[in-house]
Design an enzyme around this catalytic site. Sequence first.
Site, mmCIF file in Angstrom:
data_model
loop_
_atom_site.group_PDB
_atom_site.id
_atom_site.type_symbol
_atom_site.label_atom_id
_atom_site.label_comp_id
_atom_site.label_asym_id
_atom_site.label_seq_id
_atom_site.Cartn_x
_atom_site.Cartn_y
_atom_site.Cartn_z
ATOM 1 N N ARG A 85 104.916 7.842 61.230
ATOM 2 C CA ARG A 85 105.660 7.959 62.702
ATOM 3 C C ARG A 85 106.937 7.533 62.465
ATOM 4 O O ARG A 85 106.912 6.528 62.163
ATOM 5 C CB ARG A 85 104.698 7.401 63.832
ATOM 6 C CG ARG A 85 105.583 7.657 65.306
ATOM 7 C CD ARG A 85 105.444 6.669 66.046
ATOM 8 N NE ARG A 85 106.395 6.531 67.274
ATOM 9 C CZ ARG A 85 106.627 5.689 68.074
ATOM 10 N NH1 ARG A 85 106.334 4.325 67.747
ATOM 11 N NH2 ARG A 85 107.141 5.695 69.054
ATOM 12 N N HIS A 113 108.795 10.628 72.493
ATOM 13 C CA HIS A 113 107.396 10.906 72.825
ATOM 14 C C HIS A 113 106.947 12.495 72.414
ATOM 15 O O HIS A 113 106.011 12.885 73.030
ATOM 16 C CB HIS A 113 106.913 10.611 74.301
ATOM 17 C CG HIS A 113 107.014 9.336 74.819
ATOM 18 N ND1 HIS A 113 107.468 9.059 76.106
ATOM 19 C CD2 HIS A 113 106.522 7.966 74.076
ATOM 20 C CE1 HIS A 113 107.600 7.577 76.229
ATOM 21 N NE2 HIS A 113 106.975 7.178 75.154
ATOM 22 N N GLU A 133 98.420 11.187 69.781
ATOM 23 C CA GLU A 133 99.748 11.348 69.044
ATOM 24 C C GLU A 133 99.185 11.038 67.443
ATOM 25 O O GLU A 133 99.816 11.938 66.743
ATOM 26 C CB GLU A 133 100.692 10.299 69.456
ATOM 27 C CG GLU A 133 101.357 10.340 70.716
ATOM 28 C CD GLU A 133 102.207 9.193 71.186
ATOM 29 O OE1 GLU A 133 103.236 9.294 70.864
ATOM 30 O OE2 GLU A 133 101.608 8.400 71.908
ATOM 31 N N ASN A 172 101.786 3.645 61.804
ATOM 32 C CA ASN A 172 103.030 3.651 62.876
ATOM 33 C C ASN A 172 103.381 2.235 62.723
ATOM 34 O O ASN A 172 102.847 1.334 63.291
ATOM 35 C CB ASN A 172 102.473 4.069 64.242
ATOM 36 C CG ASN A 172 103.418 3.903 65.308
ATOM 37 O OD1 ASN A 172 104.396 3.475 65.017
ATOM 38 N ND2 ASN A 172 102.964 4.230 66.516
ATOM 39 N N ARG A 232 111.870 -0.669 81.271
ATOM 40 C CA ARG A 232 113.085 -0.119 81.623
ATOM 41 C C ARG A 232 113.580 0.268 82.805
ATOM 42 O O ARG A 232 112.687 0.892 83.480
ATOM 43 C CB ARG A 232 112.987 0.865 80.323
ATOM 44 C CG ARG A 232 112.801 0.618 78.995
ATOM 45 C CD ARG A 232 112.619 1.778 77.952
ATOM 46 N NE ARG A 232 112.131 1.226 76.647
ATOM 47 C CZ ARG A 232 111.065 1.984 76.119
ATOM 48 N NH1 ARG A 232 110.399 2.931 76.570
ATOM 49 N NH2 ARG A 232 110.757 1.515 74.945
#
Length: 396
Positions: A90, A179, A383, A7, A240
């Site tokens: 990823r 996600h 993940e 990743n 965010r």
Amino acid sequence: MKVLVINCGSSSLKYQLIDSETEGVLAKGLCERIGIDGALTHQPAGKDKIKSNPAMPDHKTAIGIVLDQLTDKENGVVESLDEIGAVGHRIVHGGEKFTKSCLITDDVIKEVEECSVFAPLHNPAGLIGVRACQELMPGLPMVAVFDTAFHQTMPEKAYLYGIPRKYYDEDGIRRYGFHGTSHQFVSMEAAKMLGKDIKDLKIIVCHLGNGASVTAVQGGKSVDTSMGLTPLEGLIMGTRSGDLDPAIIEFIANKENKTASEVLNILNKESGVLGLSGVSSDFRDVKAARAEGNRVAAAALDAYAYRVAKYIGAYTAAMNGVDAIAFTAGLGENDDITRKAICEYLGYLGTKLDDQKNDVHGENAVISTDDSKVTLLCVPTNEELMIARDTVALVK
């Protein structure tokens, strides 16, 4: 088969080596400050973390160092790279081109590059990792696993924005969601915990961390999700803003003489719980401030929980019901107080949180009472394991 999961970020690289037969992690680690001075944390299974500061001028060097660690005589977990059967990468944004994971070819690399317009920081970084692995492990099968792919089952009514149609037809502007590997993994785990076929279930997955999103999963497919064209839309997050009136961008730009890009930087990096609380983007710090009587910190946490609860309500309506609500990711898995704050809004669904069962951190657990009409779950995400599973499925 042993699968190396990579990743890549713009200056970082996370990795895990997974035994696909047992689904156990043989080793994991993190390369940071790539292109600056380099920092490595490597952890073989069952051993303490090993920290070092090797020079990492680029991602190729960083991956070379990772491979050396994996085969190291003292701290390695394989005798040679020949034991690694495939690499799963990823990739953040697959646009509408990629509805599922795929073997990496020259054509796939070209199409991922084209999707970089939607993820200008993340997709190029992911491809740097792909190319570096191709150079260092030539001939080894490699698979791209996309954050957006799981959400490509959303119907048009869910992904279209209320703007002129030409911006979707010509430019691909729509809700994509992120996600995806987490939402897919957690919804599958939730079905296992319930002992039911996922095709018969309506599940809402709340991925709550510094980045956060909620997804409605019906029959094993994503039918709506809170993040949009970018990860900025949806929930209030660590830094965010989540949903807001787009006119706010123009207002701030005019008031403070900033460009749209500068305002977006504020919305991405200076907003959310950090901006609302004035304390931190780390929920532990904000909760500590609330405990000390900081009213603004308390308001930030209230707003966070409220936004999550609103999305749960919206997605219950979207699916005309819900069987289970699963909490996952750093905050969702570990913060019983936040889970309780969210669940306090859900009484209309017949949900009943069991306070004793909710006192759980980082493990699979049913946290609702036996007579709750909707099952509440804590489900740790994985993940990397989802990426490994997809990789093995394509390589075998």
